[in-house]
Enzyme design. Structure first.
Site, PDB file in Angstrom:
ATOM      1  N   ASP A  45       0.836  -1.058   0.158  1.00 30.82           N
ATOM      2  CA  ASP A  45      -0.144  -0.063   0.136  1.00 30.82           C
ATOM      3  C   ASP A  45       0.886   1.304  -0.003  1.00 30.82           C
ATOM      4  O   ASP A  45       1.211   1.661   1.050  1.00 30.82           O
ATOM      5  CB  ASP A  45      -0.824   0.048   1.107  1.00 30.82           C
ATOM      6  CG  ASP A  45      -1.967   1.006   1.351  1.00 30.82           C
ATOM      7  OD1 ASP A  45      -2.025   1.890   0.291  1.00 30.82           O
ATOM      8  OD2 ASP A  45      -2.666   1.288   2.211  1.00 30.82           O
ATOM      9  N   THR A  46       0.977   1.785  -1.279  1.00 31.90           N
ATOM     10  CA  THR A  46       1.976   3.101  -1.378  1.00 31.90           C
ATOM     11  C   THR A  46       1.204   4.334  -0.777  1.00 31.90           C
ATOM     12  O   THR A  46       2.045   5.120  -0.322  1.00 31.90           O
ATOM     13  CB  THR A  46       2.311   3.209  -2.738  1.00 31.90           C
ATOM     14  OG1 THR A  46       1.187   3.335  -3.532  1.00 31.90           O
ATOM     15  CG2 THR A  46       3.180   2.043  -3.309  1.00 31.90           C
TER      16      THR A  46
END
Length: 679
Positions: A45-46
């Protein structure tokens, strides 16, 4: 204050996230001491600034209170506080180790969230339809396949089930995705992945080997106390039984040649900072040895006679590993690497109070050791304890015997990861290795004095050389003890060893004056003639059925361990070990049936590490033994040993097969007298 956008979703939303081409789940693996490997589906999850993990996938003892709690905003606009953190965790992805400085504890419905801090640490982070790539701090790109289906394993009871030897059943994983692939291009990408990997396999292998070489370079040095590599974490203390007593042994006399050699070696030791001038009240003489190993090396070895000091100091009871136990660990393994610690004992620092106890004299004066010297009785146990502490977590693919490290794997892919993990552990602890003694990615390797090759093993060639180099005429009891010691070392590979040893062993009795006759010389020649080579013996696989064959004569018993190897429907019996012995004086008076029973018991004792807890077959030409194990003795004092033997045998699971004496050729050969066989 750090802010983190946590996507707290319903299960439907999670499914949509996973199947969406823009959302990423990848496989990750965690290792913790005392636990089986923990495999997770990690969400990349950037949009999350931190790495987050469930408390159900990292053992409680690895969580600590954060120095400052983290306030986090979540999707509905509210805030939560995160107060638990796990530091310096290794996450294994695609067989590569990625170190994460901090992972925070929070229940998000996902086992492990890889946040943007991780992506930045290993940037550039590149996302494709079917995979992601991390490249920073790597000499090659690391390709990681995206998952099309993800699950959550971290639930109540999961960690308990993952403990080694735990009998708790692992909870069922929770599905957080579907198998649906919404993007048809992904199917094409997955099909082409195999071709791409095939084309890159050679390149990746070469790059990984280069990485192994780089890791090896980091931990190798000719200086066991290399200031750029050592962490000096290994410490030791030695105590006198009577602290008021000074241990003094008078100095030796030295030849001019030895004095010259001492000059060189003392200077080298001072330069390495492993010794220093001493004012200790204790002293032991140093001397030089020039045996076969030293001659091959081209340099005499300095030795200190610590016999008196060893008697006066408190020992260390830490056990060295049993060599047979170590060998059972490598059964069925196909590829090996071995490493040797550089002057291993010298990597252990002595405390200030212990150093005067190591004081020694030589032509140059009076010195003491800053490190644990060779010759102290405590040295092997001290070093083994430190090595076990460092490598115990890797015991499924690594074993250590004092300063020898062996890494073993089923295939090259696993071995690349295993070797990297061992070398990184050496780097972490500052354990310094000898580069010239390192053996990498071998199918045939030397370990514990054995040559291990394609499922077989035998003593290394120098053992046979030592036997053949012994003179036919021995000078004294010490020389005979050395010869018998070499035979005993190779006992598993020498049929009839007990019979071979007995005439020579009789010469070592205290009340027997030393005498070597012409008949003794002829006997030595006969022994050496019969030991022209060691046959390679089979290393039984865990799934192979085991057999012991036994026999007894008036004075001796013999046995061997065999394994049934199945190859294309054909059963082949392969010899794994030999065992033989002589009966004690009282046992020689036993009935022949009891001697046969005792032969079985002695053989099982010899091979017990292979025979527990498996079901095996006992073959004997004694008709009584098969009925003996089923007889019900009821406390007759005259039959006390039979009752004891039955009770002892009841701990093992076996069948008994009777064979005709005329068919029991090999075990009969083992139990017959050596002189009679070779006369």
């Amino acid at each position: 204050m750090d802010h983190l956008l946590l996507k707290t979703q319903t299960q439907t939303e999670q499914v949509m996230n996973v199947t969406n081409p823009n959302s990423i789940y990848i496989k990750g693996r965690l290792y913790f001491k005392g636990y089986k490997k923990i495999e997770l589906h990690c969400f990349v999850d950037t949009g999350a600034s931190l790495c987050i993990a469930s408390k159900f996938v990292i053992p409680e003892e690895h969580w600590v209170n954060a120095e400052r709690p983290i306030m986090v905003k979540i999707a509905d606009g509210s805030s939560i506080t995160i107060s638990k953190v796990c530091k310096d965790i290794d996450l294994i992805i695609a067989r590569e180790i990625f170190k994460i400085p901090t992972v925070y504890q929070q229940e998000s419905g996902i086992d492990f969230i890889i946040g943007n801090n991780f992506c930045q640490l290993y940037e550039p982070f590149i996302q494709f339809t079917d995979r992601v790539i991390f490249t920073k701090n790597k000499s090659y790109p690391v390709h990681i396949a995206k998952l099309t289906r993800a699950v959550r394993v971290g639930t109540e009871g999961f960690l308990e089930s993952m403990k080694k030897r735990s009998k708790t059943q692992q909870p069922e994983p929770v599905n957080i995705s579907t198998n649906k692939i919404e993007n048809p291009l992904k199917e094409i990408a997955i099909l082409s992945e195999g071709r791409r990997l095939s084309e890159e396999k050679l390149f990746i292998t070469q790059q990984r080997m280069q990485k192994i070489e780089e890791l090896l370079e980091k931990v190798c040095s000719e200086n066991p106390l290399d200031p750029n590599k050592t962490k000096q974490w290994m410490k030791a203390s030695i105590k006198l039984s009577d602290p008021s007593k000074a241990i003094k042994v008078k100095p030796m006399k030295y030849s001019p040649m030895d004095r010259e050699e001492f000059d060189k070696q003392i200077k080298e030791l001072l330069d390495l900072k492993v010794i220093k001038p001493s004012k200790s009240p204790h002293m032991a003489p140093a001397f030089l040895v020039n045996n076969e190993a030293e001659k091959r090396r081209g340099k005499k070895r300095m030795v200190v006679n610590y016999k008196a000091m060893n008697k006066a100091t408190i020992g260390d009871a830490y056990n060295l590993p049993n060599k047979d136990e170590l060998l059972t660990l490598i059964r069925g393994k196909k590829i090996f690497s071995s490493f040797d610690c550089k002057s291993g004992f010298w990597q252990v620092l002595l405390d200030q109070e212990s150093r005067p106890l190591t004081a020694f004299t030589c032509p140059q004066g009076h010195y003491e050791w800053n490190v644990v010297p060779f010759g102290l009785k405590q040295a092997p146990s001290i070093f083994q304890r430190h090595m076990d502490e460092a490598f115990r977590v890797f015991r499924k693919f690594c074993c250590v015997y004092v300063d020898d490290i062996l890494v073993f794997s089923n295939n090259e892919e696993d071995h690349l990861l295993h070797v990297a993990m061992i070398l990184q552990k050496c780097n972490q602890h500052g354990i310094i290795l000898s580069k010239k003694k390192a053996q990498l990615f071998k199918k045939k390797i030397n370990f514990l004095g054995l040559e291990i090759d394609e499922g077989t093993h035998k003593p290394q060639g120098h053992i046979l050389e030592h036997i053949n180099k012994f003179p036919d005429t021995l000078e004294d009891k010490k020389q005979l003890q050395r010869f018998l010691g070499i035979l005993t070392y190779a006992s598993d590979y020498i049929p009839k060893l007990a019979q071979i040893r007995k005439p020579l062993q009789a010469k070592l009795k205290e009340n027997v004056p030393w005498k070597w006759t012409k008949e003794d010389t002829l006997y030595m020649q006969k022994v050496k003639k019969n030991l022209q080579g060691f046959p390679p013996l089979h290393h039984p696989l865990p799934e192979e059925k085991l057999i012991i064959e036994t026999d007894a004569s008036d004075d001796y018993w013999g046995g061997m361990l065999k394994a049934i190897k199945i190859n294309e429907g054909t059963n082949t019996e392969l010899i794994c070990r030999y065992a033989s012995g002589s009966f004690k004086a009282a046992e020689r008076n036993y009935h022949s049936n009891d001697k046969e029973t005792l032969a079985v018991i002695n053989t099982i004792k010899k091979f017990s590490i292979y025979l527990t807890p498996v079901h095996f077959l006992i073959r004997t030409d004694n008709t009584h033994f098969k009925s003996f194990v089923n007889l019900n003795y009821k406390g007759d004092s005259k039959l006390g040993r039979n009752i004891r033997w039955q009770a002892w045998l009841s701990h093992y699971s076996f069948d008994v097969e009777h064979i005709k004496g005329t068919d029991n050729h090999f075990a009969d050969f083992l139990s017959r007298e050596f002189n009679k066989v070779n006369s």
